[in-house]
Design an enzyme around this catalytic site. Structure first.
Site, mmCIF file in Angstrom:
data_model
loop_
_atom_site.group_PDB
_atom_site.id
_atom_site.type_symbol
_atom_site.label_atom_id
_atom_site.label_comp_id
_atom_site.label_asym_id
_atom_site.label_seq_id
_atom_site.Cartn_x
_atom_site.Cartn_y
_atom_site.Cartn_z
ATOM 1 C CG HIS A 28 14.475 5.912 8.537
ATOM 2 N ND1 HIS A 28 15.678 5.945 8.416
ATOM 3 C CD2 HIS A 28 13.782 5.422 7.316
ATOM 4 C CE1 HIS A 28 16.126 5.738 7.260
ATOM 5 N NE2 HIS A 28 15.243 5.466 6.525
ATOM 6 C CG ASP A 282 15.805 8.720 2.043
ATOM 7 O OD1 ASP A 282 15.117 7.850 1.733
ATOM 8 O OD2 ASP A 282 17.082 8.691 1.803
#
Length: 443
Positions: A28, A282
């Site tokens: 994101h 991540d």
């Protein structure tokens, strides 16, 4: 003349190799902090972050629009941009978090060149967080992995302790600059450094000391944050990379490999989608990179809107597929094909051999989900003890009867039959547990 023939042959080979499927896994965009810091001078509040913690910001949306434009340009000769959206061409899945769902919307609005980004004509699919075993990492649904993290096994290695000592002064300096009394280590430094990064990349840096925004200290802390994320999925020495990856990122690689072999088809259609998207985090990319054994030296935390791209090509002359793997991390765009596959071009068979060690055959078994609980073991032991007593009494009765009967029967086969019936051991319930192969809930 030979030179000209060589050029002609080269162009003919290139012409025969065509992109026919892309799978993208991305992080994101920029977000608000995961928790509002209460002990530092940064001053997190709803005044700065009106949507609360862990939410995509306007900067985050723009990061994904930029990635969407990058991908649109990269695949301009592959994806049918000249047509309206068709569900047969694309499938998008996200983790069940606002920031990943909105990142997908922002990205694909730019990718499909939607004039009004808020008016998005495509669905984004998701699963509840607690049942998402494909894109959510570290996946604490894995019992064995959860125990490893709880017992801090990775932090006990010599390499990890050396890293902690190496960055100890930087952690103390960070706390001092933030008027923070917390004692930070490699294990918990992200809880405040994440807030620093959120302020930096959302332009709310007035309350953050300049030394923490750029310069040598910031670079060292950024390096430490990357190592801290890497050691969620492997030990510093790399001795447990395969073991941990089979419980984490290897699950995702198994799904990716299956999609590259036989891409998803939307129901009602015979042809597979051209573009499959996983919008995640991540840690998702980090788990995949560790499992792929890529970028392990000088590991960096995947930046906002970073992306792994898995591109499948079809060679019409050989009737075979090959794969290229690319990684966009901030301003770096790296070809990982040879690093993760061993060579380039990389066939599907070569990729399978390279990834085979980290793909679990039975995720439940490797996570110890089929191990009996202590309570169950105690119950089994109690039942076994009772059964042993019953069997002993039965044998005693049988032998007594046999002696008293004075062996009236001369048929040894009768005795053999009785012995056979009584010698049937108690089945070991846990030695033949039916395989419960983990099925990725990918589609």
């Amino acid at each position: 003349m030979r030179f000209i023939i060589g050029i002609v042959l080269c162009f003919s080979v290139l012409a025969e190799k065509k992109l026919d499927f892309v799978l993208a896994v991305w992080r994101h965009g920029a977000r608000s902090p995961m928790t509002f810091s209460k002990t530092s001078s940064i001053g997190d509040s709803f005044e700065i972050w009106p949507d609360g913690t862990g939410q995509l910001t306007e900067n985050g949306k723009e990061m994904h629009r930029e990635l969407g434009r990058f991908l649109r340009n990269r695949y301009k000769d592959f994806y049918p941009f000249d047509k309206e959206y068709r569900r047969k061409d694309i499938y998008v899945r996200s983790t069940d978090r606002d920031r990943t769902l909105l990142s997908a919307v922002s990205n694909l609005g730019a990718f499909l060149n939607v004039s009004t980004p808020g008016n998005v004509p495509f669905p984004v699919h998701t699963l509840p967080t607690e049942t998402d075993n494909l894109l959510r990492y570290p996946n604490m649904n894995c019992k064995r992995f959860s125990e490893i993290l709880k017992n801090k096994e990775i932090q006990q290695t010599a390499g990890y302790k050396d890293l902690d000592e190496k960055y100890a002064d930087d952690f103390r300096k960070m706390a001092e600059l933030l008027n923070d009394t917390t004692e930070y280590t490699l294990d918990n430094m992200w809880t405040i450094f994440d807030n620093v990064d959120c302020h930096k990349y959302n332009n709310f840096s007035e309350t953050v000391p300049a030394e923490l925004l750029s310069g040598p200290l910031y670079e060292r802390l950024t390096k430490a944050a990357g190592l801290a994320m890497q050691t969620l999925f492997t030990d510093v020495e790399g001795n447990r990379r395969i073991e941990l990856s089979r419980m984490q990122g290897g699950v995702l690689l198994g799904d990716i490999l299956e999609q590259l072999r036989s891409p998803l088809k939307q129901y009602d259609f015979d042809e597979h989608v051209k573009y499959l998207v996983y919008s995640a985090h991540d840690t998702t990319l980090a788990a995949a990179l560790v499992a792929m054994n890529a970028q392990q030296q000088n590991f960096k935390q995947p930046f906002y809107a970073s992306a792994l791209l898995f591109e499948r090509y079809y060679d019409d002359s050989t009737k075979t597929h090959s794969v290229e793997i690319w990684y966009k991390n901030n301003n770096e765009f790296t070809d990982l094909t040879a690093e993760t596959c061993g060579e380039k071009p990389c066939s599907l068979e070569q990729l399978e051999q390279a990834w085979l060690p980290v793909i679990p055959l039975n995720w439940d078994a490797e996570c110890h989900h089929m191990d009996p609980s202590p309570e169950h073991l105690q119950a089994v032991q109690t039942k076994s003890n009772i059964l042993a007593v019953v069997l002993a009494l039965s044998w005693a009765i049988f032998i007594s009867y046999f002696i008293l009967s004075k062996r009236s029967s001369k048929h040894p086969e009768r005795l053999a039959l009785v012995e056979q019936e009584f010698s049937m051991g108690v089945d070991d319930k846990w030695s033949n547990v039916p395989a419960s192969n983990f099925v990725n809930p990918s589609i």
